[in-house]
Enzyme design. Structure first.
Site, PDB file in Angstrom:
ATOM      1  CB  SER A  26      -6.307   3.742   0.533  1.00  0.00           C
ATOM      2  OG  SER A  26      -6.047   3.578  -0.838  1.00  0.00           O
TER       3      SER A  26
ATOM      4  CG  HIS B 259      -3.247   6.787  -3.061  1.00  0.00           C
ATOM      5  ND1 HIS B 259      -4.548   7.126  -3.390  1.00  0.00           N
ATOM      6  CD2 HIS B 259      -3.334   5.670  -2.277  1.00  0.00           C
ATOM      7  CE1 HIS B 259      -5.376   6.268  -2.806  1.00  0.00           C
ATOM      8  NE2 HIS B 259      -4.673   5.381  -2.144  1.00  0.00           N
TER       9      HIS B 259
END
Length: 251
Positions: A92, A201
């Site tokens: 991430s 996301h």
């Protein structure tokens, strides 16, 4: 022949005292913290060592801190060990650290990017309309089936990150994520809500993509000295010219 990869952690890895040990052992790590402090205008090492727990939830300060610790650790290892690094990657947010270590983006420029990224992401978090939750101990296919079913019923919830073979993150509107959590608990899943996080996301972050793109376009990019594996497709970035668009898709 074996290959070596460094994978950098993302949001959630922060803790008070992070970076202390590496700075005691490495002049390269100390220099990295000093560089970050010069760019950001405050003592990053002191923040990591003595910051309040409440401050560790503010993305505009914790993102630069995670980036600094990651780069400092990487530089310390390279200083102390003769290691050939074949690939870099990040979980991430950790992808930003990987890019800073790859030679494609200067550390000082990336600090400015992640500080501003934290500001705009915090704005989404402050709305409290969506969040993320970590799902463990259940087949990933079951999580996908539940998310698909809820989407067909009009709910906004989806898998946002495949963390491992047995762990995923889901995110979406707060009410819909809670509904999904309840359904997953019935299947004996372990749930860890990330209450202070925006829904990274997923489509709910689309509102800040244009701002992120503008931020990313203001810095200079260079050819990769080490390939970086992208979060969006698990393949190396084709070139430095793809960084802006890949990071916009990643968020």
């Amino acid at each position: 022949m074996s290959k070596t990869a460094f994978v950098f952690p993302g949001q959630g890895s922060q803790h008070i005292g992070m970076g202390n040990a590496i700075c005691e052992e490495s002049s390269a790590a100390k220099d990295t913290f000093n560089e970050a402090s010069d760019v950001l205008g405050y003592d990053v090492f002191n923040f990591c060592k003595c910051g309040k727990v409440s401050e560790f939830n503010k993305m505009e300060v914790i993102f630069p801190a995670i980036l600094t610790v990651g780069v400092a650790s990487y530089r310390a290892i390279c200083q102390q060990m003769n290691v050939q690094v074949d690939f870099l990657a990040g979980h991430s947010f950790g992808e930003y650290t990987a890019l800073a270590c790859s030679g494609a983006v200067q550390f000082s420029d990336m600090l400015k990017v992640v500080y501003k990224r934290g500001q705009i992401a915090q704005r989404v978090a402050d709305k409290e309309t969506g969040y993320m939750s970590i799902i463990d101990n259940i087949p990933i296919t079951w999580v996908q089936e539940i998310c698909n079913q809820l989407q067909r019923e009009g709910h906004t919830v989806s898998i946002s990150a495949y963390n491992s073979q047995t762990q995923v993150a889901i995110c979406g509107n707060s009410v819909d994520v809670e509904f999904a959590e309840n359904e997953l608990i019935k299947k004996d899943a372990t749930i860890t809500p990330l209450i202070f996080s925006p829904p990274f996301h997923c489509a709910l972050m689309q509102e800040i993509v244009d701002e992120l793109r503008d931020i990313l376009k203001k810095i200079e990019y260079h050819p990769f000295s080490i390939p970086v594996i992208s979060n969006i497709d698990a393949m190396p970035y084709p070139s430095e010219n793809d960084i802006v668009e890949y990071l916009c898709r990643q968020i």
